[in-house]
Design an enzyme around this catalytic site. Structure first.
Site, PDB file in Angstrom:
ATOM      1  N   LYS A   1       0.855  -1.189   0.000  1.00  0.00           N
ATOM      2  CA  LYS A   1       0.000   0.000   0.000  1.00  0.00           C
ATOM      3  C   LYS A   1       0.893   1.241   0.000  1.00  0.00           C
ATOM      4  O   LYS A   1       1.945   1.261   0.647  1.00  0.00           O
ATOM      5  CB  LYS A   1      -0.898  -0.024   1.237  1.00  0.00           C
ATOM      6  CG  LYS A   1      -1.940   1.084   1.303  1.00  0.00           C
ATOM      7  CD  LYS A   1      -2.831   0.882   2.518  1.00  0.00           C
ATOM      8  CE  LYS A   1      -3.838   1.999   2.680  1.00  0.00           C
ATOM      9  NZ  LYS A   1      -4.713   1.806   3.853  1.00  0.00           N
TER      10      LYS A   1
ATOM     11  N   SER B   1      -9.291   3.225   3.007  1.00  0.00           N
ATOM     12  CA  SER B   1      -8.211   3.782   2.227  1.00  0.00           C
ATOM     13  C   SER B   1      -7.376   2.746   1.463  1.00  0.00           C
ATOM     14  O   SER B   1      -6.536   3.102   0.643  1.00  0.00           O
ATOM     15  CB  SER B   1      -7.273   4.574   3.144  1.00  0.00           C
ATOM     16  OG  SER B   1      -6.626   3.731   4.082  1.00  0.00           O
TER      17      SER B   1
ATOM     18  N   SER C   1     -10.353   0.900   7.013  1.00  0.00           N
ATOM     19  CA  SER C   1      -9.683   1.046   5.720  1.00  0.00           C
ATOM     20  C   SER C   1      -9.320  -0.252   5.019  1.00  0.00           C
ATOM     21  O   SER C   1      -8.931  -0.238   3.858  1.00  0.00           O
ATOM     22  CB  SER C   1      -8.418   1.898   5.880  1.00  0.00           C
ATOM     23  OG  SER C   1      -8.771   3.244   6.103  1.00  0.00           O
TER      24      SER C   1
END
Length: 478
Positions: A81, A156, A180
């Site tokens: 990520k 996210s 997230s």
């Protein structure tokens, strides 16, 4: 399947892992397969912020040559990520303020997936600093939902979810500070796991403000999620190497066995209220409610006890959580002179956070600690708690207010009112798809466990996965 090497993306992550272990597929072959899919499909999906094909190939060769087969994620393709720095690879945190920034050191999670034998193919997209629950950064492309490209992938960890759902990766790690991992997983028809606080050494939450942010897997099946979580917990083998004296209760797994067996009978509480009910108008749309009702029906059919939990009002929650969210943004190290490049929501959070006093922060932390105790006590009589994963179906790209930060925040709350309180309470949670809309969008539910209750969640989710009989559904992008 006509040709093994042409169809690797059709295999589950666990099946691919077994092929690698048996030597029927090499790490380089798996890497090349997924790189080719990324090159072909990601231009319309927007899952990746950065793709590193040369580094991935070099890494795959090194894994085959120098890493022991016993490494838990040996040869498995995944991606970092964009919030997790990898030495030598551009890490922008989804922000124009860090465009082109190349770190000299990797963070703990990146080092752990390397030690586990995985092969990183690049960086998955994230919103600016991972703050909102949708992935539409001004610094890059929107991460789109592979089931309907007009919809967002959530956030996210939206890039990670889009990549896994589109078959660009077999699974992917994400981070979850308020939902997230679970929000994008639910948006894209995946299994997403938020572990207990203290469970994953490289993303325990213990060193984060209010203990909110942890690391967890996104995957297409319950077993795949367990496989990745086991690798994150103990990348160098069991027992896990914890850096703090404090840790999650219970054992550290491995959880793959529970996810495969799916045994046991459990008492499940159904929660319909949220801590945000006094903040804004929370309404669960028909499709998420239908998914919840279907799950209750399946649980009852399988012989589990199901009871609705009495509602509980927590009017102090919104103010306390907002204080922590803003205070966390205040600590972002924006490069000097780059403040003007921040997105409106980020700028608002940073500004409000810097206005907060130490007394306000201490008061919010104290309130949330007491909330954690009340929540654990409220759930103590059941083995797991069932909620909708999201209150709405996935939102269209561009749906969130780009200028009014207060309205933007309220929109996020209305979309996902069931996730952030689990982070505050430090509990494990898992989302999985159980239902589909008439348009073919997968809809999920959330299971919340007791402290350290990951094994129960995997066992229960595996039973639901089998009972739902959704098969290996594939999005149109596939």
């Amino acid at each position: 399947m006509a040709d093994l090497h042409e169809d690797l993306h059709e295999y589950t992550a666990l099946e691919l892992h077994q092929l690698l272990q048996r030597g029927e597929v090499t790490p380089l072959e798996a890497t090349e397969h997924y790189l080719a899919r990324i090159e072909r499909l990601d231009p319309e999906v927007g899952a990746f912020a950065v793709v590193t094909p040369d580094a991935a190939r070099d890494r795959a060769r090194l894994v085959r040559r120098e890493v022991a087969h016993a490494a838990p994620l040996w040869g498995m393709p995944l991606a970092d990520k964009d919030l997790h720095p990898r030495a030598g690879v551009v890490t922008a945190f989804g922000s124009r303020a860090f465009a082109g920034d190349v770190p000299d050191e990797s963070d703990d999670l990146v080092r752990d997936v390397d030690d586990a034998g995985a092969v990183s193919l690049g960086k998955t997209a994230t919103p600016e600093f991972g703050l909102p629950s949708y992935t539409e950064p001004l610094a890059g492309r929107a991460a789109r939902n592979p089931w309907d490209l007009s919809l967002g992938a959530g956030g996210s960890s939206g890039g990670a979810a889009a990549a896994v759902a589109a078959g660009l990766l077999p699974f992917a790690p994400g981070s979850d500070g308020g939902g997230s991992v679970r929000i994008p997983a639910a948006s894209c028809g995946l299994v997403g796991v938020k572990p207990s606080r203290g469970r994953v050494p490289s993303g325990s939450g213990i060193d984060r403000l209010a203990g909110l942010g942890v690391v967890g897997p996104l995957a297409r099946t319950v077993a795949d999620a367990a496989l990745l979580l086991d690798g994150l917990i103990a990348p160098r083998g069991y027992p896990a190497q914890h850096p703090f004296a404090l840790r999650a209760p219970g054992d550290d797994g491995p959880y793959l066995g529970a996810a495969i067996r799916g045994g046991g009978r459990f008492q499940v509480g159904v929660m319909l209220d949220t801590p945000w009910d006094d903040f804004t108008d929370i309404r669960v749309e028909d499709e998420p409610r239908a998914a919840l009702d279907r799950t209750i029906e399946l649980l009852d059919r399988m012989g589990h006890g199901v009871e609705e939990l009495p509602p509980s009002r927590e009017p102090g929650y919104p103010a306390a959580f907002r204080t922590i969210w803003q205070a966390g943004a205040a600590g972002i190290a924006v490069p000097p002179g780059a403040e003007h490049s921040l997105e409106p929501l980020t700028g608002w959070l940073v500004e409000r956070g810097r206005e907060r006093t130490a007394g306000e922060l201490a008061e919010a932390l104290g309130w949330l600690t007491a909330f954690e105790r009340r929540t654990i006590a409220r759930f103590a009589a059941v083995d797991a708690v069932l909620t909708p994963a999201l209150a709405m179906t996935p939102r269209p790209v561009g749906w969130y207010d780009a200028d009014d930060a207060e309205e933007n925040f309220a929109q996020q709350v209305r979309f996902t009112p069931y996730t952030s309180f689990v982070n505050v309470a430090g509990l494990p949670a898992l989302t999985l798809p159980v239902h589909d809309t008439e348009a073919g969008l997968p809809i999920g539910v959330q299971l919340i466990g007791r402290p350290g209750g990951e094994a129960t969640l995997f066992a229960l989710a595996a039973q639901l996965e089998r009972a739902a009989r959704r098969g290996r559904r594939r999005p149109p992008v596939w």
